[in-house]
Scaffold this active site. Structure first.
Site, PDB file in Angstrom:
ATOM      1  N   ALA A 122      -1.668  -6.332  -0.513  1.00  0.00           N
ATOM      2  CA  ALA A 122      -2.220  -5.033  -0.148  1.00  0.00           C
ATOM      3  C   ALA A 122      -3.519  -5.096   0.632  1.00  0.00           C
ATOM      4  O   ALA A 122      -3.657  -4.474   1.669  1.00  0.00           O
ATOM      5  CB  ALA A 122      -2.440  -4.200  -1.420  1.00  0.00           C
ATOM      6  N   CYS A 123      -4.512  -5.836   0.158  1.00  0.00           N
ATOM      7  CA  CYS A 123      -5.861  -5.730   0.710  1.00  0.00           C
ATOM      8  C   CYS A 123      -6.089  -6.673   1.861  1.00  0.00           C
ATOM      9  O   CYS A 123      -5.966  -7.887   1.722  1.00  0.00           O
ATOM     10  CB  CYS A 123      -6.897  -6.001  -0.384  1.00  0.00           C
ATOM     11  SG  CYS A 123      -8.592  -5.934   0.225  1.00  0.00           S
ATOM     12  N   GLY A 124      -6.477  -6.129   3.008  1.00  0.00           N
ATOM     13  CA  GLY A 124      -6.695  -6.946   4.184  1.00  0.00           C
ATOM     14  C   GLY A 124      -7.953  -7.777   4.129  1.00  0.00           C
ATOM     15  O   GLY A 124      -8.154  -8.653   4.966  1.00  0.00           O
TER      16      GLY A 124
END
Length: 285
Positions: A122-124
């Site tokens: 999910a988290c870039g």
């Protein structure tokens, strides 16, 4: 995408589970119907460089060779898209590993050290150790040269065709897709994953392994537009990045810095329209 490949990929990337589905009216007096539902597989995948572990990604276990090559390119670890001499995918007791074999001279050791071991779907920003590393990313890429504009009709055509190229999502209704499209909107290549960043990495890896990174075209995705997608898409020299949902402020800032046009689709199929976002810097005041 051939029907055979679609079937093989879909089987590998989801499991069948029994679920309860209510009737169309949701009447509390009616019993829910038990049906079989495809559940997308999300698994840790270790990616190694020349046998040395580099990172672990949570990903859909399909097209993992593409994921390894694409991630190494978009993280600027691999300097040359053609440098990889082999990609070995192995599985032992449900543990999945991918070893990318590449000459040491083609690796950026600074980029390797700047990423921690675990990357989520999910988290870039996962894997970055400091804000300085985030800002340094802007100096590692160059703005795209001026190019022909992709028409609204081409963008809408790509969005309309995308569901027909998503076998995993057809079975699960829970994964993202990244598609490479010809300038006229015809879809040429699609990759899927539970993580939108992974889907784009897989697409870029697939393009690199096929020698297609220099071809004109654009990217369409079934997700919102985050800064990380803009940063990664620049590796493909795409003429445009189109997403289902509008970009964030940070995505717009990176779009301006890289001169990468962004667009999204609004409205239903019968009334679909394209929204384009400016690539010039915005100054609040």
């Amino acid at each position: 995408m051939t029907d055979l490949r679609s079937a093989v990929v879909a089987r590998a990337a989801h499991e069948q589970r029994a679920v309860a589905v209510s009737n169309a009216q949701g009447d509390a007096h009616d019993e829910a119907q038990s049906v079989t539902w495809g559940i997308a597989v999300e698994a840790p995948v270790e990616i190694a460089l020349n046998g040395t572990p580099w990172t672990v990604m949570l990903a859909t276990p399909a097209d993992l060779a593409d994921l390894a090559v694409g991630l190494a390119l978009t993280e600027r670890v691999l300097r040359d898209a053609h440098a990889a001499t082999d990609v070995v995918v192995s599985e032992f007791l449900h543990d999945i590993a991918v070893n990318l074999v590449v000459p040491e001279s083609a690796l950026d050791t600074t980029a390797i050290r700047s990423r921690s071991l675990l990357g989520s779907t999910a988290c870039g920003l996962c894997g970055l150790e400091s804000l300085a590393q985030l800002h340094a990313r802007g100096t590692s890429v160059s703005a795209a040269p001026p190019s022909a504009e992709i028409s609204d009709s081409a963008i809408l055509r790509a969005f309309a065709e995308l569901p027909m190229h998503q076998p995993i999502n057809a079975a699960t209704r829970s994964v993202h897709a990244a598609a490479w499209c010809a300038p006229n909107g015809a879809i040429e290549l699609v990759r899927e994953d539970v993580g939108r960043h992974n889907a784009l990495d897989k697409l870029i890896g697939a393009l690199a392994r096929r020698g297609m990174l220099a071809q004109p075209g654009f990217v369409v995705m079934s997700s919102r537009c985050s800064y990380e997608l803009v940063y990664k898409a620049s590796v493909a020299h795409t003429l445009l990045l189109a997403t289902v949902s509008a970009p964030t402020t940070m995505a717009l800032e990176w779009s301006a810095a890289l001169q990468l046009p962004l667009a999204c689709r609004v409205g239903g199929d019968a009334h679909a329209r394209v929204v384009r976002f400016p690539t010039e810097e915005h100054n609040a005041g």
